[in-house]
Design a protein around this motif. Structure first.
Motif, PDB file in Angstrom:
ATOM      1  N   TRP A  31     -25.661  -0.112 -33.632  1.00 59.65           N
ATOM      2  CA  TRP A  31     -24.894  -0.253 -32.401  1.00 59.65           C
ATOM      3  C   TRP A  31     -25.175  -1.623 -31.788  1.00 59.65           C
ATOM      4  N   LEU A  32     -24.171  -2.481 -31.777  1.00 61.90           N
ATOM      5  CA  LEU A  32     -24.275  -3.766 -31.102  1.00 61.90           C
ATOM      6  C   LEU A  32     -23.932  -3.516 -29.636  1.00 61.90           C
ATOM      7  N   HIS A  59     -16.027  -0.046 -30.511  1.00 60.97           N
ATOM      8  CA  HIS A  59     -16.523  -0.373 -31.847  1.00 60.97           C
ATOM      9  C   HIS A  59     -16.578  -1.872 -32.113  1.00 60.97           C
ATOM     10  N   ASP A  60     -15.617  -2.659 -31.588  1.00 65.02           N
ATOM     11  CA  ASP A  60     -15.598  -4.095 -31.880  1.00 65.02           C
ATOM     12  C   ASP A  60     -15.164  -4.919 -30.674  1.00 65.02           C
ATOM     13  N   LYS A  61     -15.635  -4.570 -29.516  1.00 63.42           N
ATOM     14  CA  LYS A  61     -15.250  -5.252 -28.283  1.00 63.42           C
ATOM     15  C   LYS A  61     -15.607  -6.734 -28.309  1.00 63.42           C
ATOM     16  N   SER A  62     -16.776  -7.084 -28.880  1.00 64.94           N
ATOM     17  CA  SER A  62     -17.234  -8.469 -28.881  1.00 64.94           C
ATOM     18  C   SER A  62     -16.621  -9.289 -30.005  1.00 64.94           C
ATOM     19  N   GLY A  63     -15.736  -8.683 -30.812  1.00 67.84           N
ATOM     20  CA  GLY A  63     -15.161  -9.376 -31.957  1.00 67.84           C
ATOM     21  C   GLY A  63     -15.933  -9.118 -33.230  1.00 67.84           C
ATOM     22  N   ILE A  64     -17.077  -8.468 -33.132  1.00 68.58           N
ATOM     23  CA  ILE A  64     -17.884  -8.098 -34.292  1.00 68.58           C
ATOM     24  C   ILE A  64     -18.026  -6.585 -34.302  1.00 68.58           C
ATOM     25  N   CYS A  65     -17.671  -5.946 -35.406  1.00 74.39           N
ATOM     26  CA  CYS A  65     -17.752  -4.493 -35.492  1.00 74.39           C
ATOM     27  C   CYS A  65     -19.197  -4.028 -35.562  1.00 74.39           C
ATOM     28  N   ASP A  66     -19.494  -2.912 -34.907  1.00 69.66           N
ATOM     29  CA  ASP A  66     -20.734  -2.199 -35.197  1.00 69.66           C
ATOM     30  C   ASP A  66     -20.738  -1.860 -36.686  1.00 69.66           C
ATOM     31  N   GLU A  67     -21.927  -1.748 -37.262  1.00 71.25           N
ATOM     32  CA  GLU A  67     -22.019  -1.463 -38.704  1.00 71.25           C
ATOM     33  C   GLU A  67     -22.415  -0.013 -38.949  1.00 71.25           C
ATOM     34  N   GLY A  68     -21.632   0.672 -39.767  1.00 69.46           N
ATOM     35  CA  GLY A  68     -21.948   2.038 -40.174  1.00 69.46           C
ATOM     36  C   GLY A  68     -22.158   2.102 -41.675  1.00 69.46           C
ATOM     37  N   SER A  84     -23.410 -14.353 -29.761  1.00 69.64           N
ATOM     38  CA  SER A  84     -24.427 -13.627 -28.993  1.00 69.64           C
ATOM     39  C   SER A  84     -24.053 -12.165 -28.807  1.00 69.64           C
ATOM     40  N   GLY A  85     -22.812 -11.800 -29.175  1.00 68.44           N
ATOM     41  CA  GLY A  85     -22.401 -10.405 -29.097  1.00 68.44           C
ATOM     42  C   GLY A  85     -23.151  -9.523 -30.075  1.00 68.44           C
ATOM     43  N   SER A  86     -23.868 -10.130 -31.034  1.00 65.92           N
ATOM     44  CA  SER A  86     -24.670  -9.349 -31.980  1.00 65.92           C
ATOM     45  C   SER A  86     -26.147  -9.286 -31.574  1.00 65.92           C
TER      46      SER A  86
END
Length: 291
Positions: free
Chosen positions: A80-81, A88-97, A50-52
């Motif tokens: 930006w998630l 950048h990856d607090k939820s375990g999933i990186c934001d995508e650039g 759900s972090g995404s």
């Protein structure tokens, strides 16, 4: 279309068309975009995490028309998630650039093709890199980072007499670092103009791979995801377009394989867990300003 999700909304993200910019009479055009989506989706895949959820895309694309057929374009996009906050990856999933640089060519009134180099960091593509546990060989661009380097061919075609409202978008992508292999995206869509300022677009998209994943990968090759999207671009002004959209995404055999393998493919000591949602509903809105 091609580079940043365009009319076909191949990834059900911010609707922004690189090739539409090429239709502008100005030699140099730039498009700024932002928006909101209830779920981050990339290449027909939606993380179970759900972090995404609750994604805000930010992007800029510029196009320089060299002549009546050829244009150069470059763009940057950031997904930006928001659950990550400003991490950048607090939820375990990186934001995508994503960064892209390429050239496009018109073939008559109905077809446009674009060839480009694309760099992606983070997001769904970043999770595919099976070499991330290795030793860095360069401080910046190295195989331990969640990144991907690719060459991309995009084709947009508007059908002719009797099928004037139908269009086809095709992407053939060859990734050469740090994974290697092919991605294919095909979209068939129908665009109905309600009036001069409002349209309705219905599009179905298929995402697949060949030779990209191996026995050490989380996904398997084949169909990754299939999506259906309905959007309604509205030209609020000459330069401003607002596009609400809704869509659904189903996993293919390649994505389902990841759910069967689960986390144990990367971490044998963990219990298997679902990686992607097999069905998800997405809604949002995109805003694009051209100057």
């Amino acid at each position: 279309m091609a580079a940043f999700s365009g009319q076909a909304f191949a990834d059900i993200q911010l609707p922004l068309s690189v090739l539409d910019i090429n239709n502008n009479v100005k030699a140099l055009s730039t498009q700024l975009g932002t928006g909101y989506a209830t779920k981050y989706i990339s290449r027909g895949l939606a993380f179970q995490n759900s972090g995404s959820d609750n994604t805000i895309p930010l992007e800029i694309v510029s196009s320089y028309k060299m002549n009546s057929k050829y244009s150069l374009f470059a763009g940057l996009k950031y997904q930006w998630l928001t659950d990550n906050g400003l991490d950048h990856d607090k939820s375990g999933i990186c934001d995508e650039g994503t960064g892209i640089l390429g050239v496009s060519r018109k073939f008559g009134k109905s077809t446009t093709a674009a060839f480009s180099y694309q760099f992606v960091h983070g997001g769904v593509p970043g999770t595919f890199n099976i070499h991330r546990a290795g030793t860095p060989n360069f401080p910046a661009f190295n195989h331990t980072h969640p990144e991907e380097h690719s060459f991309v061919l995009d084709i947009h075609h508007d059908f002719g007499k009797g099928l004037e409202n139908f269009f086809w978008d095709c992407r053939v992508q060859y990734t050469f670092r740090w994974m290697t292999g092919w991605w294919f995206t095909n979209t068939l869509g129908y665009k109905y103009d309600v009036n001069k300022s409002t349209s309705v677009i219905v599009a179905g998209t298929w995402n697949a791979t060949a030779g990209y994943f191996d026995s050490n990968s989380l996904n398997a090759n084949g169909t990754q995801g299939i999506s259906l999207t309905v959007s309604a671009p509205v030209k609020a002004t000459k330069d401003l377009t607002v596009t609400p959209f809704v869509g659904t995404v189903w996993l293919g055999n390649g994505g389902l394989a990841a759910n069967h393998r689960g986390a144990s493919a990367r971490f044998p000591y963990r219990e298997p867990s679902k990686v992607y949602r097999n069905f998800t509903f997405v809604a949002g809105v995109g805003v694009a300003y051209t100057f």
